[in-house]
Every structure is written in structure tokens, then in C-alpha cells.
Design an enzyme around this catalytic site. Structure first.
Site, mmCIF file in Angstrom:
data_model
loop_
_atom_site.group_PDB
_atom_site.id
_atom_site.type_symbol
_atom_site.label_atom_id
_atom_site.label_comp_id
_atom_site.label_asym_id
_atom_site.label_seq_id
_atom_site.Cartn_x
_atom_site.Cartn_y
_atom_site.Cartn_z
ATOM 1 C CB SER A 140 39.346 89.083 24.112
ATOM 2 O OG SER A 140 39.521 90.484 24.231
ATOM 3 C CE1 TYR A 153 39.890 88.785 29.529
ATOM 4 C CE2 TYR A 153 40.245 90.721 28.154
ATOM 5 C CZ TYR A 153 39.501 89.602 28.481
ATOM 6 O OH TYR A 153 38.366 89.295 27.765
#
Length: 255
Positions: A140, A153
Site C-alpha cells: 500500500s 496499518y
């Protein structure tokens, strides 16, 4: 490119929805026999039927990538595979570090990082045996920058990025490529909804005013393109964002 016979099997983790499901469809269309793994057996079985009905080849296998015993048992069925797409993962919560839930951080690390480690370790011999293997790590943009409320995250995705980068160094000279694809804002049915515990209002705010966030198909096309490059071509890192997103914290919204 049509994959060579020895490398026609592609394992996709987290294939029950979103980017994983879209990637499985597109790899099947590109000539791979896809093996769909996820915890939700009904979802991957339905997807396998869909792919087969469309003329592709697909097999469903219920699997939790954080369960190493189950992963090793799954991997023992393969002498060779051509592609592993490490897609299983996700985000939980958006609280600041001062008040974040440690159990959510632990769960994100287990799924995004340890899950990727488990399945990659277990299948690396089969990938090497194919003499033309590819490991894809779907990280990501959170693995390449920080943003407020994303500490857990971001930490997990930074670790996943380092895993891919280090593996590439350690196996250089073997017939296995390591590709990292790092998407930015992708609108799927479940990512934001899962992150906010099913709160549809909070989930909708993530994409509010963004005319065209990336779709699961956009990312799947990127993964499939990278995988189907000639064997000597390694796409080390590919960052893909919608045009409206300049960084993790700079997004154009038409409100």
C-alpha cells in the site's frame, strides 16, 4: 504472454472479495490456473464457479494465512507454482496512537505481515522449482508514507514493504522475481467498511467527493501486467494512485 506450462498455477490469497477476487479473474483470463484462498469458503467457491463458467481454470481452498500449520499443509500439495499473489490483509481502526487498540495492531500485523511471511516461505520451494516464479506482495502507499490515524496499518504495511525488499535481495540469482504493488485510494465494497467496524457513514467519508478512486479491477490489471512481463523483467515496486490523490494526505475532493 501465455504462461509456460511449469508456471501456470497462480495462488491468490484473500481472494474472496475486492482486489484479490479481481486479480484471480484477470490472471485466469491471462491463462493461469488460479488457486483461490481465503477464510470465507462460500465466497471463493462461488468465484471458482464463475471463473470456470467463463472458460478459465480455478480451484477454491479455504485457508487462514495466519495459521502456519494449515498453510504448510496447503503448500504440500504443490511441486511447482508460477505465481503467488500475497493479497490477504486489511486495516482496522483509525484511532491515534495515544488511544489505539493494541489488539487491532496485533491483528493487522499478523494478517498483513506474518500471513505474507507464512505463505511465501511455504511456497517458495515450489516457486523456485518452476524455474520461472513470481512473488507479488500487495502492500500500500501506507507502506511508503505516514498519515494521522493510520499508525497500526502504516506500521504493518511498512513491514510488508521491507519483507518484499529484503526477500528480493536474499534470493537474487534464483529464478524467482519479487514484485511489490502499492495502491493508494482504492474503493472496494469491504476495505473501509471493515476498517470502521461496519460503520457505513465513516466508510463513505473516505471516498467523499473523490470522483474516481481506483477500483479493484484497476489494481488487478496492474498486478496482471507486472506478472506477465518477460521473465527477465522485474517490476520491483509499482505505486498506483488515482489522479485525484497526490499523497496519502493530499486528495482532491469535489464537495
Amino acid at each position: 504472454m501465455t504462461p509456460a506450462a511449469a508456471s501456470r498455477i497462480a495462488v491468490v490469497t484473500g481472494a474472496s472479495s475486492g482486489i484479490g477476487a479481481a486479480t484471480a479473474r484477470q490472471l485466469a483470463a491471462a491463462g493461469y490456473r488460479v488457486v483461490l484462498t481465503a477464510r470465507r469458503k462460500d465466497r471463493i467457491e462461488a468465484l471458482a464457479e464463475e471463473i470456470t463458467a467463463a472458460g478459465g481454470q480455478a480451484t477454491a481452498y479455504a485457508l487462514d494465512v495466519t495459521d502456519r500449520t494449515a498453510v504448510d499443509e496447503f503448500a504440500s500439495a504443490f511441486k511447482t507454482i508460477g505465481v503467488l499473489v500475497n493479497n490477504a490483509g486489511g486495516a482496522l481502526g483509525a484511532d491515534p496512537i495515544a488511544t489505539a487498540d493494541p489488539s487491532q495492531w496485533r491483528q493487522m500485523y499478523e494478517t498483513n505481515v506474518i500471513g505474507t511471511l507464512n505463505i511465501t516461505q511455504a511456497l517458495l520451494p515450489a516457486l523456485t522449482a518452476s524455474e520461472d516464479g513470481t512473488v507479488v506482495v500487495l502492500s500500500s502507499t501506507a507502506g511508503h508514507g505516514t498519515y494521522e490515524g493510520g499508525g497500526g496499518y502504516v506500521a504493518a504495511k511498512h513491514a510488508e514493504h521491507v519483507l518484499a525488499e529484503t526477500l528480493r535481495l536474499e534470493i537474487v540469482g534464483t529464478p524467482v522475481r519479487v514484485i511489490e504493488v502499492a495502491p493508494g485510494m482504492v474503493k472496494t465494497d469491504e476495505f473501509a467498511l471493515t476498517r470502521f467496524g461496519g460503520d457505513t457513514e465513516k466508510a463513505a467519508k473516505v471516498y467523499a467527493g473523490v470522483a474516481q478512486p481506483l477500483s479493484a479491477d484497476d489494481v488487478a490489471e496492474t498486478i496482471t501486467w507486472a506478472v506477465t512481463r518477460p521473465s527477465h523483467v522485474n517490476i520491483d515496486l509499482l505505486v498506483v494512485r488515482p489522479r485525484a490523490q497526490a499523497s496519502n494526505t493530499k486528495v482532491h475532493r469535489e464537495l
